[in-house]
Design an enzyme around this catalytic site. Structure first.
Site, PDB file in Angstrom:
ATOM      1  N   ARG A 294     -13.937  17.083   9.757  1.00 19.84           N
ATOM      2  CA  ARG A 294     -14.556  16.420   8.246  1.00 19.84           C
ATOM      3  C   ARG A 294     -15.757  16.958   8.155  1.00 19.84           C
ATOM      4  O   ARG A 294     -16.066  17.157   6.875  1.00 19.84           O
ATOM      5  CB  ARG A 294     -14.706  14.939   8.544  1.00 19.84           C
ATOM      6  CG  ARG A 294     -14.949  14.104   7.169  1.00 19.84           C
ATOM      7  CD  ARG A 294     -14.674  12.690   7.134  1.00 19.84           C
ATOM      8  NE  ARG A 294     -15.761  12.140   8.235  1.00 19.84           N
ATOM      9  CZ  ARG A 294     -15.719  10.861   8.331  1.00 19.84           C
ATOM     10  NH1 ARG A 294     -15.018  10.038   7.822  1.00 19.84           N
ATOM     11  NH2 ARG A 294     -16.586  10.274   9.270  1.00 19.84           N
TER      12      ARG A 294
ATOM     13  N   LYS B  47     -18.980  13.722   3.448  1.00 16.26           N
ATOM     14  CA  LYS B  47     -20.063  12.866   4.113  1.00 16.26           C
ATOM     15  C   LYS B  47     -21.506  13.313   3.995  1.00 16.26           C
ATOM     16  O   LYS B  47     -22.163  13.803   4.939  1.00 16.26           O
ATOM     17  CB  LYS B  47     -19.693  12.433   5.577  1.00 16.26           C
ATOM     18  CG  LYS B  47     -20.487  11.329   5.966  1.00 16.26           C
ATOM     19  CD  LYS B  47     -19.376  10.866   7.045  1.00 16.26           C
ATOM     20  CE  LYS B  47     -20.081   9.604   7.757  1.00 16.26           C
ATOM     21  NZ  LYS B  47     -19.944   8.342   7.060  1.00 16.26           N
TER      22      LYS B  47
ATOM     23  N   GLU C  43     -14.009   2.759  -3.194  1.00 12.23           N
ATOM     24  CA  GLU C  43     -13.995   2.268  -1.824  1.00 12.23           C
ATOM     25  C   GLU C  43     -15.240   1.358  -1.677  1.00 12.23           C
ATOM     26  O   GLU C  43     -15.994   1.198  -2.782  1.00 12.23           O
ATOM     27  CB  GLU C  43     -14.072   3.316  -0.767  1.00 12.23           C
ATOM     28  CG  GLU C  43     -15.365   4.304  -0.961  1.00 12.23           C
ATOM     29  CD  GLU C  43     -15.253   5.319   0.159  1.00 12.23           C
ATOM     30  OE1 GLU C  43     -16.068   5.495   0.577  1.00 12.23           O
ATOM     31  OE2 GLU C  43     -14.233   6.074   0.347  1.00 12.23           O
TER      32      GLU C  43
END
Length: 356
Positions: free
Chosen positions: A89, A192, A228
């Site tokens: 990620r 992220k 989210e």
């Protein structure tokens, strides 16, 4: 196997350490340049970094991070939960942010260096705590123009943290943030990047003052689909005719949470149905879910008992429950059992298998 002469330090009150930064022995640090690529790395002890004032990390937010945990297991081993997934990620985020990727061997080596330097700061088995690890990548070289930095720094530091749910997993009230969108349809939501998080500080702090510990976002285009939570992914359970179904959004704006993908695997192992799809907010309004939760590295699962939107409040279950629901409790227990070494790690999620 971890060194039996390196037990948890007796200088910390392991039952009351909370979730906060504290200095420990050291951290791994690597530097990248176009000419030489990544260097061999070093173990540093000074928590303050010498960073150029014109660095792209400071000026343009060219930065990304990860979060994962190391655990002391029942048999004394110290192992890290699914670091390969965090490495993948981070590289996806790095590529999106015009940053150099971290080769898997360097990512794992950095984790190994940091954990081995801080074995006494891995909390005792049974305490509910862990050594929280923070990989951090940022542009550290000077660049006044809108271009990538001529130098990048990669760090992995650690912080011992306690049991997020010292008094048990308790359901909380959530609210919808209506006046701020977390991410755009083709934006940065699935990456992220540090810049995704600072803008939610203000609305989440406001919500906390109003009695809502967590906040939920809807899609920015129509405000009709669940996106989210500000801190973590959205998961929901429904039970109908003896069939348990786990539902979770998995669109272009959703961060690929390692916790979420792990819970999905456990749910399938339990024989549940899994639906990764768009989730209309109308399904919450209509009471189609028996349980809803936020899921992420820090807490694993945070059950939600009500969701407020404006003047309306929607109950999840009774809306007055004081304990985690049966479905999420089953997922939570199995997830924690794998991390703590209480059950066989049949999926090879804990690394390294032999422990540090």
């Amino acid at each position: 196997m971890s060194n039996p002469t390196t037990p948890p330090t007796d200088k910390l009150d392991w039952q009351n350490i909370g979730f906060q930064y504290r200095d420990i022995n050291g951290y791994a640090k690597y530097t990248w340049t176009p000419e030489n690529g990544w260097d061999e790395g070093s173990l540093e002890t000074n928590p303050y970094l010498n960073v150029h004032m014109c660095s792209t990390g400071l000026n343009y937010g060219q930065e990304c991070f990860e979060g994962l945990k190391a655990f002391r297991t029942k048999d004394g081993r110290i192992r890290v939960f699914r670091p390969h997934e965090n490495g993948k990620r981070m590289n996806l985020t790095a590529a999106f942010g015009s940053m150099p990727g971290i080769p898997e061997e360097i990512f794992l080596e950095a984790i190994k260096k940091t954990v081995q330097a801080n074995l006494e700061f891995v909390p005792p088995y049974g305490s509910g705590g862990s050594l929280y690890l923070r990989p951090l990548l940022f542009g550290s070289g000077p660049m006044i123009g809108l271009s990538p930095a001529p130098e990048f720094t990669f760090i992995v530091f650690g912080v011992p943290v306690g049991n997020y749910y010292k008094d048990g997993v308790k359901p909380v009230d959530a609210c919808i943030i209506e006046d701020f969108d977390r991410s755009a349809p083709l934006g940065t939501g699935s990456f992220k990047l540090g810049g995704n998080y600072a803008p939610v500080f203000l609305p989440t702090e406001k919500a906390k003052k109003q009695g809502f510990p967590i906040t939920l976002h809807l899609d920015s285009k129509t405000h009709t689909y669940v996106d989210e939570f500000s801190t973590s992914n959205f998961v929901a359970l429904s039970n109908k005719d003896g069939v348990t179904t786990l539902v979770t959004p998995n669109g272009r704006t959703i961060l690929r949470s390692v916790t979420r993908i792990s819970l999905v695997e456990i749910a399938r192992d339990l024989g549940w149905t899994v639906e990764e799809r768009d989730v209309p907010f109308s399904e919450i309004e209509e009471g189609k879910f028996d349980e809803i939760a936020a899921c992420g590295t820090a807490a694993v699962i945070t059950p939600v008992k009500t969701i407020s939107r404006g003047e309306k409040s929607y109950n999840i279950g009774s809306g007055e429950q004081t304990e985690i629901g049966a479905g999420f409790n089953a997922l939570y227990k199995q997830y924690k059992a794998i991390q703590n070494g209480d059950v066989a790690d049949t999926k090879s999620w804990m690394w390294p298998a032999e422990g540090f």
